[in-house]
Write a protein that holds these residues in place. Structure first.
Motif, short mmCIF file in Angstrom:
data_model
loop_
_atom_site.label_atom_id
_atom_site.label_comp_id
_atom_site.label_asym_id
_atom_site.label_seq_id
_atom_site.Cartn_x
_atom_site.Cartn_y
_atom_site.Cartn_z
N UNK B 211 0.84 -1.19 0.00
CA UNK B 211 0.00 0.00 0.00
C UNK B 211 0.87 1.24 0.00
N UNK B 212 0.29 2.37 -0.42
CA UNK B 212 0.99 3.60 -0.09
C UNK B 212 0.16 4.45 0.86
N UNK B 213 -0.93 3.88 1.37
CA UNK B 213 -1.72 4.57 2.39
C UNK B 213 -1.64 3.76 3.66
N UNK B 214 -0.73 4.12 4.54
CA UNK B 214 -0.54 3.30 5.73
C UNK B 214 -1.13 3.95 6.98
N UNK B 215 -1.76 5.09 6.81
CA UNK B 215 -2.26 5.81 7.99
C UNK B 215 -3.15 4.92 8.86
N UNK B 216 -4.08 4.20 8.23
CA UNK B 216 -5.07 3.43 8.99
C UNK B 216 -4.42 2.38 9.87
N UNK B 217 -3.24 1.89 9.47
CA UNK B 217 -2.63 0.79 10.22
C UNK B 217 -1.28 1.20 10.82
N UNK B 218 -0.97 2.50 10.80
CA UNK B 218 0.36 2.96 11.20
C UNK B 218 0.77 2.46 12.59
N UNK B 219 -0.18 2.44 13.52
CA UNK B 219 0.16 2.08 14.90
C UNK B 219 0.30 0.57 15.09
N UNK B 220 -0.12 -0.21 14.11
CA UNK B 220 -0.17 -1.66 14.30
C UNK B 220 0.95 -2.40 13.60
N UNK B 221 1.68 -1.70 12.74
CA UNK B 221 2.70 -2.37 11.92
C UNK B 221 3.88 -2.81 12.77
N UNK B 222 4.39 -4.02 12.46
CA UNK B 222 5.62 -4.50 13.10
C UNK B 222 6.83 -4.28 12.21
N UNK B 223 6.61 -4.23 10.91
CA UNK B 223 7.73 -4.34 9.97
C UNK B 223 7.37 -3.59 8.70
N UNK B 224 8.36 -2.90 8.17
CA UNK B 224 8.11 -2.06 7.01
C UNK B 224 9.24 -2.26 6.00
N UNK B 225 8.86 -2.48 4.75
CA UNK B 225 9.86 -2.57 3.68
C UNK B 225 9.51 -1.50 2.64
N UNK B 248 2.50 7.94 10.30
CA UNK B 248 1.12 8.35 10.39
C UNK B 248 0.89 9.69 11.06
N UNK B 249 1.75 10.05 11.99
CA UNK B 249 1.48 11.23 12.81
C UNK B 249 1.33 12.46 11.92
N UNK B 250 2.34 12.67 11.09
CA UNK B 250 2.22 13.72 10.08
C UNK B 250 1.86 13.00 8.81
N UNK B 251 0.59 13.11 8.46
CA UNK B 251 0.10 12.17 7.45
C UNK B 251 0.84 12.23 6.13
#
Lengths: 296, 263
Positions: B211-225, B248-251
């Protein structure tokens, strides 16, 4: 295997004659099975494949006339081979595939006409081009029944998976459904349907019997299962009503059957329009909140 | 290149990853889309793959799922090559939205039911356990009451949730989603997030979200590539924040950063 004449039962007019009873059996079998395959073909977006395979089947009929063999099996050989080529081209994708289809289809019908002319008379093609259900023999009807049974069994066994493939081929593939093999199976079943239906409505009208009942049914059905059952009901009733009309007004039976199916489509369109106009929410945007039960 | 995957605790990396790509390269015609890409998703991990348009995300996904073969490198799902994986139900796949024809004559229940075929066997009739799984999948995306509705009557967000339920119906151990939130309404985004978190936390499944919209799940992610034909970041959202980019904080942080990558 010349049984079936006379019939063990007595049917009221217009099915009192033996030839009408043979036509009735063949018509009901094809009326039920053509839409059964048609439902998957339409959903896959290749509605006219039956038409193309019908063209190719003509080559098989021409070959049979020339070599004086059974048209059923030569038509089957040509139609199945063409179905496999078409599926292979479709899987490869690209616009050259579209042109290749035209080559296969028109090459097929041209070859059929040429072969038939070599056999001495072109007129023998006529029953297969436009259908000749009223002259079907008991052997013809047994063949139609056998092909119909093959189609029904195949759909009963693979219908769920075929639905998954026409719904989303990639997702089906990822979840282990053998999409490639099922696409080939559907192409072969389409070829079988074409051969079963060619004596009934003729190769030029086969696609109509595969597509029109489905087009009508999907306008009013809610589910895919309902679409299948509705299309079968429409196909069978079109065959029966078309035969009655053919007897009453001395019409070409194949054309009459297809016209009844077309009439069903018009009625279903009107029914769907009336229902849309009558329903409070209409087909406009559904309101989301009503569906939501909340996450558990 | 920032790469902090190696810094993570040993117990996380010691387990066999549910998905592993090693030095994958792929080209369409002469154009190289993926160049020496390596990444892994661990069991029970909520991972996201992000990158600008044309960064090769969808291609990498198709390679990982075994839909296309890489030109070089290899991919493993549950330690096996994608094509030889026997238990296909272990991988659930949610394609990009709008793949459902609007006039499809099928109910929500029928569509979700096809997702169950991976586990029930595509040639078998549905048994009670299969119907229960379909029911549970519909429940987890809050669409129980829509079961008998024609799918074309649903909103775009609801249809997306149907596709997620379809993937959940096989009770997968890895759920892969391709751009699932683009253009979906806010309510559906929240329900979508809830169903993914439910899958990860309650069922212990791994999720890979492209995705390129991660705001909805920003607080739940464990890992990002982060991908741009090659891996330009691989680590936790905190690691990314340490570089000055937040999710997510600064969208606009991540999208802006992705744009800079594009330049």
């Amino acid at each position: 295997m010349n049984a079936l004449p006379g019939m063990p039962w007595a049917l009221p007019w217009p099915f009192d004659r033996s030839y009408m009873q043979l036509a009735l059996i063949a018509g009901v079998v094809v009326g039920a099975t053509a839409p059964l395959i048609g439902a998957f073909v339409v959903q896959k977006g290749v509605s006219l494949i039956g038409d193309g395979l019908g063209h190719v089947a003509v080559a098989g009929i021409g070959a049979a006339l020339l070599f004086d063999t059974s048209p059923t099996w030569t038509a089957m050989a040509f139609a199945v081979a063409a179905a496999l080529v078409i599926e292979w081209l479709r899987a490869r994708g690209g616009t050259t595939g579209d042109l290749a289809l035209a080559l296969v289809f028109y090459g097929g019908i041209a070859l059929g006409v040429v072969l038939a002319s070599r056999s001495g008379t072109n007129t023998n093609l006529q029953p297969y081009l436009f259908g000749s259900i009223l002259t079907a023999t008991a052997n013809d009807v047994w063949t139609v029944i056998a092909l119909g049974v093959v189609i029904v069994i195949a759909v009963a066994l693979t219908g769920r998976a075929l639905f998954a493939v026409v719904l989303d081929e990639d997702a089906a593939r990822v979840s282990g459904v053998p999409a490639g093999a099922l696409n080939v199976l559907l192409a072969v079943l389409t070829a079988i349907t074409v051969v079963a239906a060619m004596r009934i409505v003729g190769v030029l009208l086969i696609a109509a019997l595969m597509v029109l009942p489905v087009a009508a049914s999907r306008l009013v059905a809610r589910s895919f299962r309902g679409t299948l059952l509705g299309a079968v009901a429409i196909g069978v009733s079109s065959a029966v009503l078309g035969l009655i009309a053919a007897r009453v007004w001395a019409l070409a039976a194949g054309g009459a059957i297809v016209l009844v199916a077309a009439l069903w489509f018009v009625l279903a369109s009107i029914g769907a329009a009336v229902r849309r106009a009558g329903s409070p929410s209409g087909s406009a945007a559904p309101h989301h909140g009503s569906l939501v039960t909340g996450p558990h | 290149m920032l790469n902090s995957a190696a810094d993570r605790p040993a117990n996380e990396t010691a387990q066999q990853p549910v998905l592993r790509a090693e030095s994958v390269s792929f080209a369409y015609g002469g154009e190289r889309v993926l160049s020496d890409v390596s990444m892994a998703v661990q069991p029970g991990e909520f991972a996201a793959l992000v990158g600008p348009n044309g960064s090769g995300k969808s291609t990498l996904l198709r390679v990982c799922l075994g839909l296309i073969e890489p030109d070089a490198g290899r991919v493993q799902l549950f330690g096996q090559s994608p094509r030889s994986l026997r238990d296909r139900w272990r991988v659930g796949y949610v394609p990009q939205r709008l793949r459902i024809a609007p006039d499809l004559p099928a109910t929500v229940g029928e569509v979700v039911g096809t997702g169950r075929l991976a586990k029930q066997g595509w040639w078998r009739r549905a048994r009670a356990v299969d119907r229960d799984a379909v029911e549970h999948a519909l429940e987890s995306v809050a669409l129980t009451r829509a079961r008998g509705r024609r799918i074309g009557e649903l909103s775009g967000g609801e249809q997306q949730r149907v596709l997620i339920a379809k993937a959940l119906a096989a009770e997968p151990e890895l759920l892969v989603l391709d751009e699932p939130i683009a253009g979906v309404d806010v309510e559906s985004q929240a329900l979508f997030r809830d169903s993914l978190v439910h899958l990860v936390r309650e069922h212990g499944a791994a999720v890979l979200l492209v995705s390129h919209e991660l705001r909805a799940v920003a607080d739940d992610l464990d890992h990002l590539v982060v991908l741009k034909r090659q891996v330009v970041f691989d680590g936790t959202p905190d690691d990314l924040a340490a570089t000055g980019v937040s999710l997510g904080v600064h969208q606009d942080d991540l999208p802006l950063w992705l744009e800079e990558l594009e330049a």
